[in-house]
Design an enzyme around this catalytic site. Structure first.
Site, PDB file in Angstrom:
ATOM      1  N   ARG A 163       0.852  -1.183  -0.006  1.00  0.00           N
ATOM      2  CA  ARG A 163       0.115   0.023  -0.075  1.00  0.00           C
ATOM      3  C   ARG A 163       0.873   1.264  -0.037  1.00  0.00           C
ATOM      4  O   ARG A 163       1.952   1.122   0.546  1.00  0.00           O
ATOM      5  CB  ARG A 163      -0.777   0.085   1.191  1.00  0.00           C
ATOM      6  N   HIS A 202      -1.284   0.568  -9.645  1.00  0.00           N
ATOM      7  CA  HIS A 202      -2.110  -0.405  -8.700  1.00  0.00           C
ATOM      8  C   HIS A 202      -2.677  -1.577  -9.103  1.00  0.00           C
ATOM      9  O   HIS A 202      -4.080  -1.878  -9.154  1.00  0.00           O
ATOM     10  CB  HIS A 202      -3.180   0.222  -7.893  1.00  0.00           C
TER      11      HIS A 202
HETATM   12  P1  NAP Z   1      -1.766 -11.602   4.815  1.00  0.00           P
HETATM   13  O1  NAP Z   1      -1.901 -13.104   4.487  1.00  0.00           O
HETATM   14  O2  NAP Z   1      -2.426 -11.175   6.069  1.00  0.00           O
HETATM   15  O3  NAP Z   1      -0.058 -11.425   5.432  1.00  0.00           O
HETATM   16  C1  NAP Z   1       0.270 -10.381   6.222  1.00  0.00           C
HETATM   17  C2  NAP Z   1       1.858 -10.595   6.581  1.00  0.00           C
HETATM   18  O4  NAP Z   1       2.352  -9.315   7.284  1.00  0.00           O
HETATM   19  C3  NAP Z   1       1.609 -11.795   7.615  1.00  0.00           C
HETATM   20  O5  NAP Z   1       2.949 -12.525   7.468  1.00  0.00           O
HETATM   21  C4  NAP Z   1       2.129 -10.975   8.814  1.00  0.00           C
HETATM   22  O6  NAP Z   1       2.656 -11.617   9.979  1.00  0.00           O
HETATM   23  C5  NAP Z   1       2.951  -9.797   8.493  1.00  0.00           C
HETATM   24  N1  NAP Z   1       2.619  -8.547   9.366  1.00  0.00           N
HETATM   25  C6  NAP Z   1       1.344  -7.975   9.715  1.00  0.00           C
HETATM   26  N2  NAP Z   1       1.589  -6.886  10.589  1.00  0.00           N
HETATM   27  C7  NAP Z   1       3.045  -6.928  10.844  1.00  0.00           C
HETATM   28  C8  NAP Z   1       4.107  -6.322  11.622  1.00  0.00           C
HETATM   29  N3  NAP Z   1       3.388  -5.096  12.343  1.00  0.00           N
HETATM   30  N4  NAP Z   1       5.424  -6.563  11.792  1.00  0.00           N
HETATM   31  C9  NAP Z   1       5.725  -7.697  10.953  1.00  0.00           C
HETATM   32  N5  NAP Z   1       4.910  -8.583  10.065  1.00  0.00           N
HETATM   33  C10 NAP Z   1       3.704  -7.993  10.123  1.00  0.00           C
HETATM   34  O7  NAP Z   1      -1.634 -10.609   3.802  1.00  0.00           O
HETATM   35  P2  NAP Z   1      -1.561 -11.160   2.146  1.00  0.00           P
HETATM   36  O8  NAP Z   1      -2.855 -11.575   1.420  1.00  0.00           O
HETATM   37  O9  NAP Z   1      -0.218 -11.712   2.177  1.00  0.00           O
HETATM   38  O10 NAP Z   1      -1.677  -9.369   1.606  1.00  0.00           O
HETATM   39  C11 NAP Z   1      -0.542  -8.476   1.783  1.00  0.00           C
HETATM   40  C12 NAP Z   1      -0.981  -7.183   1.343  1.00  0.00           C
HETATM   41  O11 NAP Z   1      -0.746  -7.071   0.111  1.00  0.00           O
HETATM   42  C13 NAP Z   1      -2.378  -6.686   1.534  1.00  0.00           C
HETATM   43  O12 NAP Z   1      -2.638  -6.391   2.702  1.00  0.00           O
HETATM   44  C14 NAP Z   1      -2.604  -5.650   0.503  1.00  0.00           C
HETATM   45  O13 NAP Z   1      -2.380  -4.388   1.046  1.00  0.00           O
HETATM   46  C15 NAP Z   1      -1.454  -6.017  -0.673  1.00  0.00           C
HETATM   47  N6  NAP Z   1      -1.842  -6.354  -1.993  1.00  0.00           N
HETATM   48  C16 NAP Z   1      -1.658  -5.663  -2.999  1.00  0.00           C
HETATM   49  C17 NAP Z   1      -2.019  -5.800  -4.391  1.00  0.00           C
HETATM   50  C18 NAP Z   1      -1.882  -4.813  -5.364  1.00  0.00           C
HETATM   51  O14 NAP Z   1      -2.157  -4.980  -6.475  1.00  0.00           O
HETATM   52  N7  NAP Z   1      -0.610  -4.061  -5.281  1.00  0.00           N
HETATM   53  C19 NAP Z   1      -2.733  -7.008  -4.264  1.00  0.00           C
HETATM   54  C20 NAP Z   1      -3.273  -7.688  -3.240  1.00  0.00           C
HETATM   55  C21 NAP Z   1      -2.722  -7.339  -2.065  1.00  0.00           C
HETATM   56  P3  NAP Z   1       2.205 -12.895  10.638  1.00  0.00           P
HETATM   57  O15 NAP Z   1       2.242 -13.928   9.673  1.00  0.00           O
HETATM   58  O16 NAP Z   1       2.880 -13.175  11.668  1.00  0.00           O
HETATM   59  O17 NAP Z   1       0.847 -12.719  11.053  1.00  0.00           O
HETATM   60  C1  GLV Z   2      -5.480  -5.017  -3.905  1.00  0.00           C
HETATM   61  O1  GLV Z   2      -4.724  -4.156  -3.916  1.00  0.00           O
HETATM   62  C2  GLV Z   2      -6.056  -6.082  -2.959  1.00  0.00           C
HETATM   63  O2  GLV Z   2      -5.961  -5.866  -1.587  1.00  0.00           O
HETATM   64  O3  GLV Z   2      -6.616  -7.201  -3.121  1.00  0.00           O
END
Ligand code: NAP
Ligand code: GLV
Length: 311
Positions: free
Chosen positions: A226, A274
């Site tokens: 983000r 994005h």
């Molecule tokens: P997720 O499965 O919830 O994983 C989040 C990870 O971040 C987990 O490993 C978590 O640790 C870690 N984390 C959270 N807070 C933390 C902190 N304070 N210190 C250290 N580690 C921390 O999320 P995801 O599905 O992988 O997605 C991640 C992000 O990608 C989304 O929230 C979104 O913002 C972004 N995204 C972007 C796009 C795009 O098109 N650009 C598309 C999709 C998603 P733990 O495992 O220990 O809980």
């Molecule tokens: C895109 O940014 C998502 O969070 O899926």
């Protein structure tokens, strides 16, 4: 499902969502925002960048479904109404697309694609030093669904991969660093930093001057999480001082990125709108319908978000 489902995103996309959801459950009562009908009818909402205060108008709302993996849009003040469950999407295609984007950004930098392209334009035949993959250290901030998939795929290409998360991870060949105590150690061994954290109060602004200073000189930054993770002025300063060699950015504090923003024309910055990983309604409609069924049956929801930590 009892009650109606509110769908809210860009108008053209809402029609696609309606079609895909009805294809799986023709009995669904779907209302496309702002045509909600009586507010009492709405018991669930599937939304993207919906005005957060509007969600307080529906007295019977019990479930909020993010149209993406991230849920930060639902936690903007005033946040989700108390007592309403929040779920997000976890999807095979969403995960695969993100890893493709991260691999592309890593390899484009690692294989000096921009330099070769510039040389081609100038008709220069010149071999650059061969990249040393096994000694290139990639660090991934956030080792959840997306971070761990990208980490595995990068490790399969033989990069040295490490991840940073709140809780320890055990993934073959991938080093795990945990919490604030190990952050500096993690950064100091990272040549290419990838941000795949959720945006929460504890991760906002995490890509800042202090973080960049802890990376080795010449490090590269990829932000696909983000815009709120990045302190843009600190990145520009680190690029312009030569401490960082470049950045690939898919997300921004203000989207669309304003036309006058310095990132657009910066020679060391690659900008995409994005678009790293875009939700495909057909691929995720099944889990939305399943969660509506579970809500009605009082069963445990899929991909539930912990509202106390915001992801
Ligand atoms: P997720 O499965 O919830 O994983 C989040 C990870 O971040 C987990 O490993 C978590 O640790 C870690 N984390 C959270 N807070 C933390 C902190 N304070 N210190 C250290 N580690 C921390 O999320 P995801 O599905 O992988 O997605 C991640 C992000 O990608 C989304 O929230 C979104 O913002 C972004 N995204 C972007 C796009 C795009 O098109 N650009 C598309 C999709 C998603 P733990 O495992 O220990 O809980
Ligand atoms: C895109 O940014 C998502 O969070 O899926």
């Amino acid at each position: 499902m009892t009650g109606a489902l509110l769908v809210s995103t860009k108008p053209a996309t809402m029609e696609v969502w309606r079609r895909e959801l009805l294809a799986l459950d023709p009995a669904l009562d779907i209302r496309l925002f702002p045509e909600t009908g009586p507010v009492e009818d709405i018991t669930a909402a599937v939304t993207w960048n919906h005005p957060p205060e509007d969600l307080y108008r529906y007295p019977n709302l019990r479930l909020l479904i993010s149209m993406g993996a991230g849920v930060d849009h639902l936690f903007r003040p005033p946040g989700p109404p108390p007592g309403v469950a929040v779920v997000r999407l976890v999807d095979r295609l969403l995960t695969a697309a993100m890893s493709e984007y991260v691999l592309l950004a890593v390899l484009r930098h690692h294989r000096q694609a921009e330099l070769y392209r510039a040389q081609q334009k100038a008709r220069i035949w010149h071999e650059l030093p061969a990249p040393d993959t096994e000694n290139t250290r990639i660090g991934i901030l956030g080792m959840g669904t997306l971070g761990s998939d990208a980490a595995r795929k990068l490790a399969a290409l033989r990069f040295k991969v490490a991840g940073w998360s709140r809780t320890p991870k055990r993934l073959d060949g991938i080093e795990s660093f945990v919490g604030d105590a190990e952050m500096m150690k993690f950064l100091s061994r990272t040549d290419i930093l990838v941000c795949l954290l959720p945006l929460t109060p504890s991760t906002r602004g995490i890509l800042n001057a202090r973080t960049f200073a802890a990376l080795p000189r010449g490090a590269y930054v990829i932000n696909v999480a983000r815009g709120g993770h990045l302190v843009e002025a600190d990145l520009l300063a680190a690029l312009d001082s030569g401490h960082l060699s470049g950045a690939t950015l898919d997300v921004f504090e203000i989207e669309p990125l304003p036309g006058e923003h310095p990132f657009w024309g910066h020679p060391k910055v690659i900008v995409t709108p994005h678009a790293a990983s875009i939700t495909i309604p057909r691929s995720v409609a099944g889990q939305v319908v399943e969660n509506l069924r579970r809500l009605a049956a009082g069963e445990e929801l899929l991909n539930r978000v912990d509202v106390t930590v915001g992801y």
